[in-house]
Design a protein around this motif. Structure first.
Motif, PDB file in Angstrom:
ATOM      1  N   PRO B  34     -41.925 -58.284  17.011  1.00 35.21           N
ATOM      2  CA  PRO B  34     -42.746 -59.347  16.409  1.00 35.21           C
ATOM      3  C   PRO B  34     -44.246 -59.065  16.483  1.00 35.21           C
ATOM      4  CG  PRO B  34     -41.655 -60.102  18.419  1.00 35.21           C
ATOM      5  CD  PRO B  34     -41.057 -58.786  18.070  1.00 35.21           C
ATOM      6  N   ILE B  35     -44.675 -58.448  17.572  1.00 42.98           N
ATOM      7  CA  ILE B  35     -46.117 -58.174  17.713  1.00 42.98           C
ATOM      8  C   ILE B  35     -46.570 -57.185  16.632  1.00 42.98           C
ATOM      9  CG2 ILE B  35     -47.910 -57.321  19.264  1.00 42.98           C
ATOM     10  CD1 ILE B  35     -46.739 -59.535  20.691  1.00 42.98           C
ATOM     11  N   ARG B  42     -52.075 -52.070   9.939  1.00 45.60           N
ATOM     12  CA  ARG B  42     -53.096 -51.259  10.608  1.00 45.60           C
ATOM     13  C   ARG B  42     -52.700 -50.878  12.021  1.00 45.60           C
ATOM     14  NH1 ARG B  42     -58.154 -54.534  10.582  1.00 45.60           N
ATOM     15  NH2 ARG B  42     -56.647 -56.186  10.239  1.00 45.60           N
ATOM     16  N   GLY B  43     -51.747 -51.632  12.618  1.00 47.89           N
ATOM     17  CA  GLY B  43     -51.317 -51.307  13.965  1.00 47.89           C
ATOM     18  C   GLY B  43     -52.285 -51.820  15.018  1.00 47.89           C
ATOM     19  N   LEU B  44     -51.981 -51.509  16.271  1.00 46.60           N
ATOM     20  CA  LEU B  44     -52.754 -52.044  17.379  1.00 46.60           C
ATOM     21  C   LEU B  44     -53.003 -50.958  18.414  1.00 46.60           C
ATOM     22  CD1 LEU B  44     -51.023 -55.392  18.343  1.00 46.60           C
ATOM     23  CD2 LEU B  44     -53.385 -55.122  17.679  1.00 46.60           C
ATOM     24  N   PRO B  45     -54.143 -51.012  19.117  1.00 49.47           N
ATOM     25  CA  PRO B  45     -54.311 -50.126  20.273  1.00 49.47           C
ATOM     26  C   PRO B  45     -53.338 -50.539  21.380  1.00 49.47           C
ATOM     27  CG  PRO B  45     -56.193 -51.605  20.053  1.00 49.47           C
ATOM     28  CD  PRO B  45     -55.339 -51.816  18.846  1.00 49.47           C
ATOM     29  N   ALA B  50     -50.109 -54.406  24.814  1.00 48.20           N
ATOM     30  CA  ALA B  50     -49.556 -54.848  26.089  1.00 48.20           C
ATOM     31  C   ALA B  50     -50.048 -56.261  26.416  1.00 48.20           C
ATOM     32  CB  ALA B  50     -49.947 -53.871  27.188  1.00 48.20           C
ATOM     33  N   GLU B  51     -51.312 -56.497  26.092  1.00 45.06           N
ATOM     34  CA  GLU B  51     -51.906 -57.800  26.387  1.00 45.06           C
ATOM     35  C   GLU B  51     -51.177 -58.896  25.605  1.00 45.06           C
ATOM     36  OE1 GLU B  51     -56.232 -57.669  25.973  1.00 45.06           O
ATOM     37  OE2 GLU B  51     -56.108 -59.774  25.362  1.00 45.06           O
ATOM     38  N   PHE B  56     -47.426 -63.525  24.960  1.00 45.60           N
ATOM     39  CA  PHE B  56     -46.287 -64.221  24.365  1.00 45.60           C
ATOM     40  C   PHE B  56     -45.073 -64.223  25.284  1.00 45.60           C
ATOM     41  CE2 PHE B  56     -48.700 -63.513  20.481  1.00 45.60           C
ATOM     42  CZ  PHE B  56     -48.556 -64.744  19.867  1.00 45.60           C
ATOM     43  N   GLY B  57     -45.172 -63.518  26.390  1.00 45.51           N
ATOM     44  CA  GLY B  57     -44.064 -63.483  27.338  1.00 45.51           C
ATOM     45  C   GLY B  57     -42.949 -62.546  26.933  1.00 45.51           C
ATOM     46  N   PHE B  58     -43.223 -61.652  25.978  1.00 49.13           N
ATOM     47  CA  PHE B  58     -42.153 -60.768  25.498  1.00 49.13           C
ATOM     48  C   PHE B  58     -41.796 -59.681  26.507  1.00 49.13           C
ATOM     49  CE2 PHE B  58     -43.628 -61.863  20.991  1.00 49.13           C
ATOM     50  CZ  PHE B  58     -42.713 -62.889  20.919  1.00 49.13           C
TER      51      PHE B  58
END
Lengths: 300, 337
Positions: B34-35, B42-45, B50-51, B56-58
């Motif tokens: 989901p993240i 574009r994606g995420l660093p 992790a943050e 979200f508690g995943f």
């Protein structure tokens, strides 16, 4: 000796069928429904022979040609062509196959899973029965179309996943019906005598009790056949069922949605055939109810 | 009566917990992270990822996530929408009045026409009226809702030009939301033409959504009436010399009420399901359209929360119907089941 018994059973079955047919025949609506569905079945079986064109071939010179009964129509394309120039008649003919496909697959899942769960619930009583019935209550708490939509979103939009999702939402009805029927049969003498003679649980379930539960299940299956066609078309319409260019009728309706005001016939034909198919099956279902259970014949 | 009520309420608790588990599992078996879906193309660093996972508690085990979710749910918190960032509960209750308004109008339309028509057909059994009503109602019952809605648009909006195609009210009118029900708010606002505009927007969706329940009610009230009209107490009532109207409505209909109430109760689920299609076609800003949009946008907290809220409404309505049985027919609440 066993031959005589067999013969007796056969003639009893024959009597039941001919009795059913006598009742069924009297319902004129059911007869019309049966005729329409039979013709449609023949069309579906021989679709590749009957269809004048390929359902996906695009004739770019003839876009949105109106059907023959509207001015500007041509005998080459009796139902006209769609926005991509595909022949509507050929698409409708091929689409009839999907309706039967959807209906049969959905009721196959519903009957097999529904009957097994329903019989298990009726025979075990207590804890397992409770678990099964509560699980069915939970499924029933979600509106069927919403649940099917969410399931398809998870599984990925396709006709097959739409059929699975629809079957899941119908199964509780089959479980409840089987369980209720089986429970009322379980108290009868023939079951207890079979038990004293040492019949196994599986034999009791499937050979003794199940045949006596079938009448309402067949009616329910007929009605589910038609609602499955409706729901699959609705999912197709929302873009979560059969994917273009599949000539499924609901998907065809969705494709023509943007032309409803300029070229209304594009959406009239698939919708009309969905209606006629579903109506015919429901008429047959009504007739079957009269034929299988004369007590329920309150409609006459 | 009180113990009857209490018993019914107690049975609901496991069903409700089951609903939350079902909705929770639904969302968590979806393939895909989901993240990453939220982050887009574009994606995420890695560290931001992790943050967010933690926020979200995943990163917790599934059972822990569920218990946390249930605990928040009991406090009235269903999480926030991925798309708008607003609490799911707030969005739901903002849109819910629009759905209620539509569903209530459709239900009233179906009851007011369907039930008297069914009773009349039963009384005039075998007449032309009876036959045509039964044919019509079976046709209505077999109607693809989305097609029917489009036909209504083609005829009333396109051909006749009488009604608007979508929305709840013309953009010309501005007034405060008092109740959330457009008919009432527009009437309260006192603005000229506002009520008329709201009503004209409501007509087609009501017709579209109400037709299938109407057909069901007509069939059900007819067969329930036929059953009671054959009973001995009806003969007695006739023999007593009561007027035909009194016999049919007071003696007959009262006893035919249970199956009719059952069907009305069951139709709430059908209405909420139908609202999905109707609201989508008429761009009606209610929870049906909201759910469809959220499913397409993969806005999981909304789908999960919406499923739970809608299912809860359905089981509450079923409970109300059960209680109504007890009121209509005192024999039921004595029986213990």
């Amino acid at each position: 000796m066993s031959d005589i018994v067999n013969e007796k059973q056969h003639s009893a079955l024959f009597d039941a069928i001919s009795g059913f047919w006598t009742e069924f025949k009297q319902n004129r609506g059911a007869l019309y429904g049966l005729i329409f569905i039979s013709i449609l079945a023949i069309v579906a079986i021989f679709a590749p022979i009957l269809a004048p064109y390929s359902p996906t071939e695009q004739y770019r010179d003839f876009l949105k040609l109106p059907p023959i009964w509207i001015e500007g129509g041509s005998w080459d394309y009796i139902f006209g062509t769609d926005a991509l120039g595909r022949d509507q008649l050929s698409r409708m003919i091929h689409g009839s196959r999907y309706s039967f496909y959807i209906g049969f697959i959905v009721i196959f899942f519903c009957l097999t899973i529904g009957i097994v769960l329903g019989l298990v619930a009726a025979f075990t009583k207590g804890f397992i029965d409770n678990i099964i019935m509560r699980a069915m209550d939970i499924i029933l708490a979600f509106p069927a179309l919403l649940m099917a939509l969410a399931l398809v979103a998870i599984l990925g939009p396709s006709l097959e996943n739409a059929m699975i999702a629809i079957a899941v939402t119908y199964i509780p009805h089959f479980v409840r019906l089987t369980r209720a029927q089986a429970l009322s049969e379980l108290g009868k003498d023939y079951v207890s005598s079979s038990k004293t003679m040492g019949a196994s649980k599986a034999r009791l379930m499937f050979i003794n009790v199940l045949p006596n539960c079938m009448a309402p299940l067949i009616v329910q299956a007929t009605m589910s056949f038609s609602s499955a066609i409706l729901d699959a078309a609705a999912l197709g319409f929302l873009g979560m069922g059969a994917q273009p260019p599949t000539p499924e009728w609901g998907t065809m309706l969705a494709d023509s949605r943007q032309y409803i005001l300029s070229d209304p016939w594009l959406m009239t034909i698939p919708g009309l055939f969905i209606l006629l198919t579903v109506l015919s099956i429901n008429l047959i279902g009504d007739g079957m109810r009269d034929g299988l259970d004369p007590k329920m014949k309150s409609n006459k | 009566m009180l113990s009857f009520l209490l018993r019914k309420l107690l049975v609901l608790i496991p069903t409700f917990i089951g609903i939350t588990i079902a909705a929770f599992i639904f969302i968590h078996i979806i393939p895909g992270d989901p993240i990453l879906i939220m982050a887009g193309e574009r994606g995420l660093p890695a560290e931001k990822y992790a943050e967010l996972m933690h926020a979200f508690g995943f990163d917790q085990p599934l059972w822990k996530q569920y218990l946390d979710y249930l605990w928040q749910l009991l406090q009235g918190d269903l999480g926030k929408s991925f798309v708008t960032g607003r609490p799911v509960v707030d969005e739901f209750f903002e849109l819910f009045p629009a759905t209620i308004e539509l569903a209530v109008c459709a239900l009233l339309f179906a009851i007011i026409i369907g039930i008297p028509a069914g009773i009349l057909a039963a009384v005039k059994r075998g007449s032309v009226f009876d036959h045509s009503l039964m044919t019509l109602s079976l046709t209505g019952f077999s109607m693809p809702l989305f097609w029917w809605a489009l036909l209504l648009i083609v005829f009333f909006s396109g051909y006749l030009g009488w009604t608007p195609v979508s929305g709840r009210i013309s953009a010309l009118y501005f007034f405060d939301d008092v109740t959330g029900f457009m008919l009432i708010d527009s009437w309260l606002s006192g603005e000229k033409g506002a009520f008329k505009s709201a009503a004209s927007h409501l007509i087609l969706p009501t017709l579209a959504l109400g037709t299938i329940p109407l057909a069901t009610f007509a069939r059900q009230s007819r067969s329930a009436m036929l059953e009671t009209l054959g009973e001995d107490f009806i003969k007695t009532a006739r023999a007593k010399g009561l007027s035909p109207f009194r016999v049919t409505v007071v003696h007959g209909f009262r006893n035919a009420l249970i199956p009719v109430v059952t069907v009305i109760g069951l139709s709430v689920g059908v209405l909420l399901g139908g609202a999905i299609l109707t609201e989508t076609i008429f761009s009606w800003p209610g929870i049906g359209k909201w759910m469809v949009d959220s499913i397409f946008r993969r806005d999981y907290p909304v789908v999960q929360g919406g499923l739970i809220l809608i299912a809860t409404i359905v089981i509450m309505v079923n409970l109300t119907v059960d209680i109504l049985y007890g009121i209509i027919d005192p024999r039921i609440r004595k029986k213990g089941h």
